[in-house]
Enzyme design. Sequence first.
Site, PDB file in Angstrom:
ATOM      1  N   HIS A  87      12.180 -44.793 -82.402  1.00 37.39           N
ATOM      2  CA  HIS A  87      12.020 -45.652 -83.582  1.00 37.39           C
ATOM      3  C   HIS A  87      13.074 -45.344 -84.633  1.00 37.39           C
ATOM      4  O   HIS A  87      13.523 -46.256 -85.348  1.00 37.39           O
ATOM      5  CB  HIS A  87      10.628 -45.516 -84.193  1.00 37.39           C
ATOM      6  CG  HIS A  87      10.433 -46.459 -85.339  1.00 37.39           C
ATOM      7  ND1 HIS A  87      10.149 -47.803 -85.148  1.00 37.39           N
ATOM      8  CD2 HIS A  87      10.557 -46.287 -86.684  1.00 37.39           C
ATOM      9  CE1 HIS A  87      10.085 -48.404 -86.320  1.00 37.39           C
ATOM     10  NE2 HIS A  87      10.336 -47.509 -87.272  1.00 37.39           N
ATOM     11  N   ASP A 120      15.430 -48.093 -86.407  1.00 41.02           N
ATOM     12  CA  ASP A 120      15.700 -48.195 -87.845  1.00 41.02           C
ATOM     13  C   ASP A 120      17.196 -48.179 -88.131  1.00 41.02           C
ATOM     14  O   ASP A 120      17.699 -48.956 -88.957  1.00 41.02           O
ATOM     15  CB  ASP A 120      15.046 -47.027 -88.588  1.00 41.02           C
ATOM     16  CG  ASP A 120      13.567 -47.244 -88.859  1.00 41.02           C
ATOM     17  OD1 ASP A 120      13.093 -48.395 -88.755  1.00 41.02           O
ATOM     18  OD2 ASP A 120      12.883 -46.252 -89.186  1.00 41.02           O
ATOM     19  N   HIS A 176      13.299 -53.568 -89.356  1.00 42.99           N
ATOM     20  CA  HIS A 176      12.835 -53.872 -88.004  1.00 42.99           C
ATOM     21  C   HIS A 176      13.296 -55.262 -87.571  1.00 42.99           C
ATOM     22  O   HIS A 176      13.725 -55.459 -86.427  1.00 42.99           O
ATOM     23  CB  HIS A 176      11.312 -53.777 -87.925  1.00 42.99           C
ATOM     24  CG  HIS A 176      10.780 -52.432 -88.291  1.00 42.99           C
ATOM     25  ND1 HIS A 176       9.444 -52.209 -88.538  1.00 42.99           N
ATOM     26  CD2 HIS A 176      11.396 -51.234 -88.455  1.00 42.99           C
ATOM     27  CE1 HIS A 176       9.260 -50.930 -88.841  1.00 42.99           C
ATOM     28  NE2 HIS A 176      10.443 -50.325 -88.809  1.00 42.99           N
ATOM     29  N   HIS A 185      16.540 -43.759 -93.843  1.00 44.56           N
ATOM     30  CA  HIS A 185      17.125 -44.990 -94.388  1.00 44.56           C
ATOM     31  C   HIS A 185      18.147 -44.657 -95.469  1.00 44.56           C
ATOM     32  O   HIS A 185      19.200 -45.297 -95.560  1.00 44.56           O
ATOM     33  CB  HIS A 185      16.032 -45.885 -94.977  1.00 44.56           C
ATOM     34  CG  HIS A 185      15.120 -46.475 -93.965  1.00 44.56           C
ATOM     35  ND1 HIS A 185      15.562 -47.272 -92.924  1.00 44.56           N
ATOM     36  CD2 HIS A 185      13.775 -46.392 -93.817  1.00 44.56           C
ATOM     37  CE1 HIS A 185      14.533 -47.645 -92.192  1.00 44.56           C
ATOM     38  NE2 HIS A 185      13.445 -47.127 -92.714  1.00 44.56           N
TER      39      HIS A 185
END
EC number: 3.5.1.108
Length: 298
Positions: free
Chosen positions: A232, A236, A75, A259
Amino acid sequence: MRQRTIERSVEVVGIGLHKGVPVTMRLEPLEENSGILFYRKDKNRYIELKPQNVVDTKMATVIGKDGVVISTIEHLMSAVYGYGIDNLLIILDNDEVPIMDGSAISYCMLLDEAGIMEQKSTKKVLRIKNEVEVRDGDKYVRLKPADTLSFDFTIHFDHPVIGKEHYHFEFSKKNFLEEIARARTFGFLHEVQYLRSIGLAQGGSLDNAIVLDEKKILNPDGLRFEDEFVRHKILDAIGDLSLLGMPVMGLYESFAGSHHLNHLLTVKLLEECSNYEIVEASTTTQEGYVIGAACAKE
């Protein structure tokens, strides 16, 4: 277009998402061509921001060196990338970046407080030349050649609130602040309960995450965007893309990304020099993203 750092040092105190312990984070300017550098003050260890230093991607993006780690960097790095900062020292006295409100907006406010300063050296840009893709079953992430940076993301959750969401994002600082920076991380109540049972998510709360039970959102104020979840995921991905060490020119497509897949994509991209070229940024829009470049391959 010139490289950027911050004008003055700034500091913030928060809590880590997983351990729930206080952490002080200080941002300091760095000279040109230094890149992004993390420093664990409590361990006297510097860690460079690069894909080779990623040590874990299960719950967050974690970098480390010689057994010293820094967790949940994505973030913060999304905000740093959004502001076009090339050179920065990030000092921490614990192993997690403070989670703040679960989005990137608090870091953006911190960078506004620090001020942005242009430096003498020209900014380098990584331009995608060949399509690169990573798959895991029906999940995928890919980078394609393009003249700007944009994101085309789709997520699909078997949940009545989320379902299938899609968002296309054209990167610029202005668009980042308006469309992406305020989108919060999210999780499901049963997952949070399990994580806490094994000593994780100790700092998680409705103040720094969207939490859902089987049918609804538990946060009393609801969502900041109707499609906050997929936004979001783009936040990321921007943070994970920052590990390449320079702005990117390309189209980033993702279906049910993570991720882990983001990291594998950056690694695969760098495996073949023919996949990309490094150029000097020459033409920018008012918002600050590259729309042209003079060839200066290294």
